[in-house]
Write a protein that holds these residues in place. Sequence first.
Motif, mmCIF file in Angstrom:
data_model
loop_
_atom_site.group_PDB
_atom_site.id
_atom_site.type_symbol
_atom_site.label_atom_id
_atom_site.label_comp_id
_atom_site.label_asym_id
_atom_site.label_seq_id
_atom_site.Cartn_x
_atom_site.Cartn_y
_atom_site.Cartn_z
ATOM 1 N N GLU A 1 0.849 -1.199 0.000
ATOM 2 C CA GLU A 1 0.000 0.000 0.000
ATOM 3 C C GLU A 1 0.879 1.241 0.000
ATOM 4 O O GLU A 1 1.550 1.531 0.982
ATOM 5 N N ASP B 1 -9.846 -2.283 5.325
ATOM 6 C CA ASP B 1 -10.472 -3.000 4.218
ATOM 7 C C ASP B 1 -11.950 -3.228 4.526
ATOM 8 O O ASP B 1 -12.285 -3.910 5.498
ATOM 9 N N GLN C 1 -15.323 -4.963 3.637
ATOM 10 C CA GLN C 1 -15.611 -6.238 2.991
ATOM 11 C C GLN C 1 -16.933 -6.281 2.240
ATOM 12 O O GLN C 1 -17.112 -7.131 1.377
ATOM 13 N N GLU D 1 -20.255 -3.808 0.460
ATOM 14 C CA GLU D 1 -20.715 -2.489 0.042
ATOM 15 C C GLU D 1 -21.727 -1.940 1.039
ATOM 16 O O GLU D 1 -22.545 -2.679 1.580
ATOM 17 N N PRO E 1 -18.070 1.493 -1.600
ATOM 18 C CA PRO E 1 -17.833 0.165 -2.167
ATOM 19 C C PRO E 1 -17.018 -0.737 -1.250
ATOM 20 O O PRO E 1 -16.337 -0.265 -0.342
ATOM 21 N N ALA E 2 -17.121 -2.028 -1.518
ATOM 22 C CA ALA E 2 -16.287 -3.008 -0.795
ATOM 23 C C ALA E 2 -14.878 -2.907 -1.350
ATOM 24 O O ALA E 2 -14.591 -3.401 -2.432
ATOM 25 N N GLU E 3 -14.016 -2.196 -0.629
ATOM 26 C CA GLU E 3 -12.631 -1.998 -1.069
ATOM 27 C C GLU E 3 -11.810 -1.410 0.063
ATOM 28 O O GLU E 3 -12.303 -1.142 1.147
ATOM 29 N N ARG E 4 -10.554 -1.168 -0.223
ATOM 30 C CA ARG E 4 -9.645 -0.552 0.740
ATOM 31 C C ARG E 4 -9.925 0.946 0.801
ATOM 32 O O ARG E 4 -9.989 1.628 -0.220
ATOM 33 N N VAL E 5 -10.080 1.439 2.025
ATOM 34 C CA VAL E 5 -10.333 2.877 2.230
ATOM 35 C C VAL E 5 -9.286 3.400 3.189
ATOM 36 O O VAL E 5 -8.999 2.797 4.203
#
Length: 147
Positions: free
Chosen positions: A74, A130, A132, A134, A143-147
């Motif tokens: 990252e 992360d 998992q 939405e 969204p289901a993603e890394r923030v």
Amino acid sequence: VLVPPAESYIANGDNDKMVRRITGTKCRILMNVGRTPATTGMPPEWGASGARLGLNLDLSFTETVCTSVATNVETLVMLGANQKMMIEPLNRPSFVSMEGLQVVDVEAGAYSCQLQSAETQQYALRFFLDFQNEARRNDVTLPAERV
């Protein structure tokens, strides 16, 4: 949270010592997701209703060094940092939508500190988590993603 003075850390610019000052800290953040006026990076229909998605998230800045490849690649957290430490969610944040109570699953991420200015004693604290699944409230989506 009160943190001791940073003079000794700033003198040698040691980011890892600053990270050690944060380990063990627990906090609550409020994520307030929605359209920001005059921001052009989002589709015109996203958040056009003015809806907000609020999540209370309790976090722990742990003493555990991150060793996973997925975490260490990252770039936001890597900038100038020697150690990337684990940040863990302490709760499962939730919100109410038209479908009722929605729970958001959040997995551990990483954090680091980087000296920004020795003169002003400013450090940048960067971290990610992360998400998992939405989260959606009206026309606002996390969204289901890394923030």
